[in-house]
Enzyme design. Structure first.
Site, short mmCIF file in Angstrom:
data_model
loop_
_atom_site.label_atom_id
_atom_site.label_comp_id
_atom_site.label_asym_id
_atom_site.label_seq_id
_atom_site.Cartn_x
_atom_site.Cartn_y
_atom_site.Cartn_z
N ASN A 9 0.87 -1.18 0.00
CA ASN A 9 0.00 0.00 0.00
C ASN A 9 0.91 1.23 0.00
O ASN A 9 1.50 1.56 1.01
CB ASN A 9 -0.89 -0.03 1.26
CG ASN A 9 -1.73 1.22 1.39
OD1 ASN A 9 -1.77 2.07 0.49
ND2 ASN A 9 -2.40 1.36 2.53
N TRP A 10 0.99 1.86 -1.17
CA TRP A 10 1.93 2.99 -1.30
C TRP A 10 1.41 4.25 -0.58
O TRP A 10 2.15 5.22 -0.45
CB TRP A 10 2.15 3.32 -2.78
CG TRP A 10 2.86 2.27 -3.57
CD1 TRP A 10 3.04 0.95 -3.26
CD2 TRP A 10 3.50 2.46 -4.85
NE1 TRP A 10 3.74 0.31 -4.25
CE2 TRP A 10 4.03 1.21 -5.24
CE3 TRP A 10 3.65 3.55 -5.71
CZ2 TRP A 10 4.72 1.03 -6.44
CZ3 TRP A 10 4.33 3.37 -6.90
CH2 TRP A 10 4.86 2.12 -7.26
N LYS A 11 0.15 4.22 -0.20
CA LYS A 11 -0.49 5.40 0.42
C LYS A 11 -0.26 6.63 -0.47
O LYS A 11 -0.19 6.50 -1.69
CB LYS A 11 0.03 5.60 1.84
CG LYS A 11 -0.16 4.33 2.69
CD LYS A 11 0.01 4.52 4.16
CE LYS A 11 -0.20 3.19 4.87
NZ LYS A 11 -0.12 3.28 6.31
N HIS A 96 -9.45 1.17 4.70
CA HIS A 96 -8.20 1.30 5.46
C HIS A 96 -8.47 2.20 6.66
O HIS A 96 -9.28 3.13 6.59
CB HIS A 96 -7.11 1.91 4.56
CG HIS A 96 -5.76 1.84 5.20
ND1 HIS A 96 -5.36 2.76 6.15
CD2 HIS A 96 -4.74 0.97 5.07
CE1 HIS A 96 -4.13 2.44 6.55
NE2 HIS A 96 -3.74 1.35 5.91
N GLU A 98 -6.94 4.58 7.83
CA GLU A 98 -6.76 6.01 7.55
C GLU A 98 -7.98 6.60 6.86
O GLU A 98 -8.32 7.76 7.06
CB GLU A 98 -5.48 6.21 6.72
CG GLU A 98 -4.23 5.97 7.57
CD GLU A 98 -3.05 5.38 6.83
OE1 GLU A 98 -3.03 5.40 5.59
OE2 GLU A 98 -2.13 4.88 7.51
N GLU A 168 -5.27 -5.02 10.42
CA GLU A 168 -4.25 -4.00 10.65
C GLU A 168 -4.53 -3.28 11.97
O GLU A 168 -5.33 -2.34 12.01
CB GLU A 168 -4.28 -2.96 9.52
CG GLU A 168 -3.97 -3.52 8.16
CD GLU A 168 -3.38 -2.46 7.23
OE1 GLU A 168 -2.32 -2.72 6.66
OE2 GLU A 168 -3.97 -1.37 7.09
N GLY A 174 2.56 2.32 10.96
CA GLY A 174 3.49 3.43 10.85
C GLY A 174 4.17 3.80 12.16
O GLY A 174 4.78 4.86 12.28
N SER A 214 3.53 -2.16 10.34
CA SER A 214 4.97 -2.22 10.53
C SER A 214 5.60 -3.56 10.13
O SER A 214 6.50 -4.06 10.79
CB SER A 214 5.34 -1.87 11.98
OG SER A 214 4.93 -0.55 12.29
N GLY A 235 3.03 -1.16 4.35
CA GLY A 235 3.03 0.28 4.09
C GLY A 235 4.46 0.75 3.82
O GLY A 235 5.01 0.52 2.73
N GLY A 236 5.06 1.37 4.81
CA GLY A 236 6.38 1.98 4.65
C GLY A 236 7.41 1.12 3.92
O GLY A 236 8.13 1.61 3.04
P1 13P Z 1 3.11 0.43 7.78
O1 13P Z 1 3.65 -0.85 7.19
O2 13P Z 1 3.83 1.64 7.34
O3 13P Z 1 2.96 0.33 9.28
O4 13P Z 1 1.62 0.60 7.20
C1 13P Z 1 0.74 -0.47 7.26
C2 13P Z 1 -0.45 -0.13 6.47
O5 13P Z 1 -1.22 0.74 6.83
C3 13P Z 1 -0.68 -0.87 5.23
O6 13P Z 1 -1.96 -0.66 4.73
#
Ligand code: 13P
Length: 254
Positions: A9-11, A96, A98, A168, A174, A214, A235-236
């Site tokens: 997920n590149w956000k 998600h 977010e 999640e 994050g 994470s 994510g990251g």
């Molecule tokens: P991180 O891997 O940066 O914690 O993000 C997880 C995430 O929200 C994937 O959708």
């Protein structure tokens, strides 16, 4: 046997040029046998068209990070499932945390989108997870069960079997704090049992349940070797070709 599925997920990261660099880097870094592992990337909307062209013929599948629940209409700023399909998307992340937090998405609106995604031939990756406060209050099970029930409402068994659920925990996103493999496995098992209750055990056994929060090259293997963790939503660590490829490699070994 469930297919181990690793999604990135590149956000809201990577402009068009950076997206191209990352995808080219990834196609190089994924130079090992993927076996049956499925790899999905979910770049921002502005990069999906280019990404669709770049991943064609490669083992990388394409997903979006959100969609609207209608095919078209006067919905300024929104993107429809048919638009996603037209650029080569096969998957779409829905609900998600977010989006729940900043864009008022609810189990009800996510359910509406999930049904539309399925009807449009997209596979939804439905996200659920508790806050730190909810975990500390010992209501993780209640929160996650309510989310799963709400998001899967009126989805039939054949479709649920193809749907991906991503657990999640919000406190792990994050933050660098990962759920321990045992903590994650516990919730994954809870989700699978709930799907079993709502549908059948045969359906529950087919549902891919990803862990997100994470996930890094250092912890991926242990998380992915849990019996009910069928993949990761990263994510990251998906923003660098090497680290994402290392997580994919862990999936091939677990
Ligand atoms: P991180 O891997 O940066 O914690 O993000 C997880 C995430 O929200 C994937 O959708």
């Amino acid at each position: 046997m469930r297919t181990k599925t690793i999604a990135g997920n590149w956000k809201m990261f990577k402009n068009l040029q950076q997206s191209e660099e990352l995808i080219l880097g990834l196609t190089k870094a994924l130079d090992f046998s993927l076996g049956s592992v499925k790899v999905i990337i979910c770049p921002p909307f502005t990069s999906l068209g280019l990404a669709g062209t770049l991943v064609k013929g490669s083992p990388i599948a394409l997903g979006a990070q959100n969609m609207h629940a209608e095919d078209e209409g006067a919905f300024t700023g929104e993107i429809s499932p048919t638009m996603l399909k037209s650029v080569g998307c096969e998957y779409v992340i829905l609900g998600h945390s977010e989006r729940r937090q900043y864009f008022q998405e609810t189990n009800e609106s996510i359910n509406k989108k999930a049904k539309k995604a399925i009807a449009s031939g997209l596979i939804p990756i439905i996200c659920v997870g508790e806050t730190l406060e909810e975990r500390e209050k010992n209501i993780t099970d209640l929160i996650v069960s309510t989310q799963v029930r709400g998001c899967l409402k009126e989805i039939g068994a054949a479709d649920v079997e193809k749907t991906i659920i991503a657990y999640e925990p919000i406190w792990a996103i994050g933050t660098g704090k990962t759920a321990t493999p045992q903590q994650a496995e516990e919730v994954h098992l809870l989700i699978r049992k709930l799907v079993g209750q709502l549908y059948s055990w045969a359906s529950a056994e087919k549902v891919v349940i990803q862990y997100g929060g994470s996930v890094k090259p250092e912890n991926a293997k242990e998380l992915l070797s849990q019996p009910n963790i069928d993949g990761a939503l990263v994510g990251g660590a998906c923003l660098k070709a090497d680290s994402f490829a290392t997580i994919v490699k862990s999936a091939t070994l677990s």
